[in-house]
Enzyme design. Structure first.
Site, short mmCIF file in Angstrom:
data_model
loop_
_atom_site.label_atom_id
_atom_site.label_comp_id
_atom_site.label_asym_id
_atom_site.label_seq_id
_atom_site.Cartn_x
_atom_site.Cartn_y
_atom_site.Cartn_z
N LYS A 11 0.81 -1.23 0.06
CA LYS A 11 -0.02 0.02 -0.08
C LYS A 11 0.69 1.04 -0.08
O LYS A 11 2.17 1.17 0.10
CB LYS A 11 -0.85 -0.01 1.18
CG LYS A 11 -1.96 -1.22 1.45
CD LYS A 11 -2.66 -1.25 2.20
CE LYS A 11 -3.99 -2.22 2.23
NZ LYS A 11 -4.86 -2.13 3.51
N TYR A 51 -12.09 -1.57 -3.79
CA TYR A 51 -12.67 -1.95 -2.32
C TYR A 51 -14.27 -1.95 -2.24
O TYR A 51 -14.82 -1.55 -1.34
CB TYR A 51 -12.10 -0.95 -1.26
CG TYR A 51 -10.68 -1.53 -0.84
CD1 TYR A 51 -10.52 -2.65 -0.09
CD2 TYR A 51 -9.69 -0.50 -0.97
CE1 TYR A 51 -9.27 -3.10 0.34
CE2 TYR A 51 -8.20 -0.90 -0.66
CZ TYR A 51 -8.19 -2.10 0.18
OH TYR A 51 -6.96 -2.49 0.51
N ASN A 114 -1.99 -0.27 6.93
CA ASN A 114 -1.45 -1.37 7.29
C ASN A 114 -0.50 -2.27 6.63
O ASN A 114 -0.38 -3.53 6.44
CB ASN A 114 -2.56 -2.39 7.82
CG ASN A 114 -3.46 -2.42 6.76
OD1 ASN A 114 -3.32 -2.25 5.49
ND2 ASN A 114 -4.75 -3.50 7.01
N HIS A 117 -2.08 -5.50 1.53
CA HIS A 117 -3.16 -6.27 1.34
C HIS A 117 -3.07 -7.61 0.92
O HIS A 117 -2.15 -7.87 0.00
CB HIS A 117 -4.04 -5.36 0.39
CG HIS A 117 -5.47 -6.20 0.00
ND1 HIS A 117 -6.37 -6.13 0.54
CD2 HIS A 117 -5.47 -7.22 -1.11
CE1 HIS A 117 -7.48 -6.97 0.16
NE2 HIS A 117 -7.07 -7.54 -0.96
N GLU A 128 -9.76 -10.15 -7.78
CA GLU A 128 -8.65 -9.09 -7.28
C GLU A 128 -7.54 -9.21 -8.49
O GLU A 128 -7.11 -8.10 -8.68
CB GLU A 128 -8.19 -9.39 -5.87
CG GLU A 128 -9.48 -8.78 -5.13
CD GLU A 128 -8.82 -8.86 -3.44
OE1 GLU A 128 -9.49 -8.61 -2.64
OE2 GLU A 128 -7.85 -9.45 -3.23
P1 CMP Z 1 -7.32 -4.75 3.67
O1 CMP Z 1 -6.78 -6.23 4.11
O2 CMP Z 1 -6.64 -4.13 2.64
O3 CMP Z 1 -8.92 -4.75 3.66
C1 CMP Z 1 -9.81 -3.73 3.86
C2 CMP Z 1 -8.85 -2.48 4.24
O4 CMP Z 1 -9.76 -1.52 4.91
C3 CMP Z 1 -7.83 -3.17 5.49
O5 CMP Z 1 -6.92 -3.65 4.99
C4 CMP Z 1 -7.59 -1.70 6.03
O6 CMP Z 1 -6.61 -0.99 5.44
C5 CMP Z 1 -8.97 -0.92 6.32
N1 CMP Z 1 -9.69 -1.13 7.42
C6 CMP Z 1 -10.16 -2.13 8.08
N2 CMP Z 1 -10.72 -2.17 9.18
C7 CMP Z 1 -10.48 -0.82 9.43
C8 CMP Z 1 -10.98 0.15 10.15
N3 CMP Z 1 -11.70 -0.19 11.39
N4 CMP Z 1 -10.77 1.55 10.37
C9 CMP Z 1 -10.03 1.83 8.87
N5 CMP Z 1 -9.67 1.25 8.14
C10 CMP Z 1 -9.90 -0.25 8.24
#
Ligand code: CMP
Length: 140
Positions: A11, A51, A114, A117, A128
């Site tokens: 990311k 998303y 984070n 993905h 995806e």
């Molecule tokens: P990802 O695995 O890419 O799937 C969905 C994404 O949404 C997740 O990683 C985070 O980047 C984001 N995400 C999931 N939960 C939250 C949350 N509670 N608040 C903000 N972002 C979130």
């Protein structure tokens, strides 16, 4: 389980922090092969498309803003049971809850930013992967 493919994304936070190599190193060290790879900068619309399943979530706006805030690296990973193996290398979505030694525990700042993905199931992996790659882009 058998041979699988999954989509991985480094990311914008991972690219900004210089973690592309570290993420790929962890895949390769654990015997996962990279079979396609590309860097791109998503528009907000493209991030919303990717998303779309999360469009009702309260964090959808901020997530898609973040995902279009800078370049990302998208990869197709291949290996035995690679969907689950990639998820265990990544750790829990929230880095505070992720096991020590996982990508998110070691490198991520918060639940949204984070670092990586990874697809969560064979059907989502297929959808995806095809969001970013044509069949001919993938080395077999
Ligand atoms: P990802 O695995 O890419 O799937 C969905 C994404 O949404 C997740 O990683 C985070 O980047 C984001 N995400 C999931 N939960 C939250 C949350 N509670 N608040 C903000 N972002 C979130």
């Amino acid at each position: 389980m058998g041979l699988q493919r999954t989509l991985s994304i480094v990311k914008p936070d991972g690219v900004r922090k210089g973690n592309i190599g570290e993420v790929i190193r962890r895949f390769e060290t654990s015997g996962i092969r990279v079979v396609a790879m590309r860097m791109l900068h998503l528009t907000k619309k493209e991030a919303e498309g990717f998303y779309a399943v999360h469009r009702e979530r309260p964090f959808f706006g901020s997530l898609t803003e973040f995902m279009s805030s800078g370049p990302i690296v998208v990869m197709v990973l291949e290996g035995e049971n690679v969907i689950a193996r990639n998820r265990s290398l990544m750790g829990a979505t929230d880095p505070k809850k992720a096991d020590r030694g996982t990508i998110r525990a070691d490198l991520a700042d918060n639940v949204e930013q984070n670092i990586v993905h990874g697809s969560d199931a064979p059907e989502t992996a297929e959808t995806e992967i095809s969001y970013f790659f044509n069949k001919l882009d993938i080395i077999s």
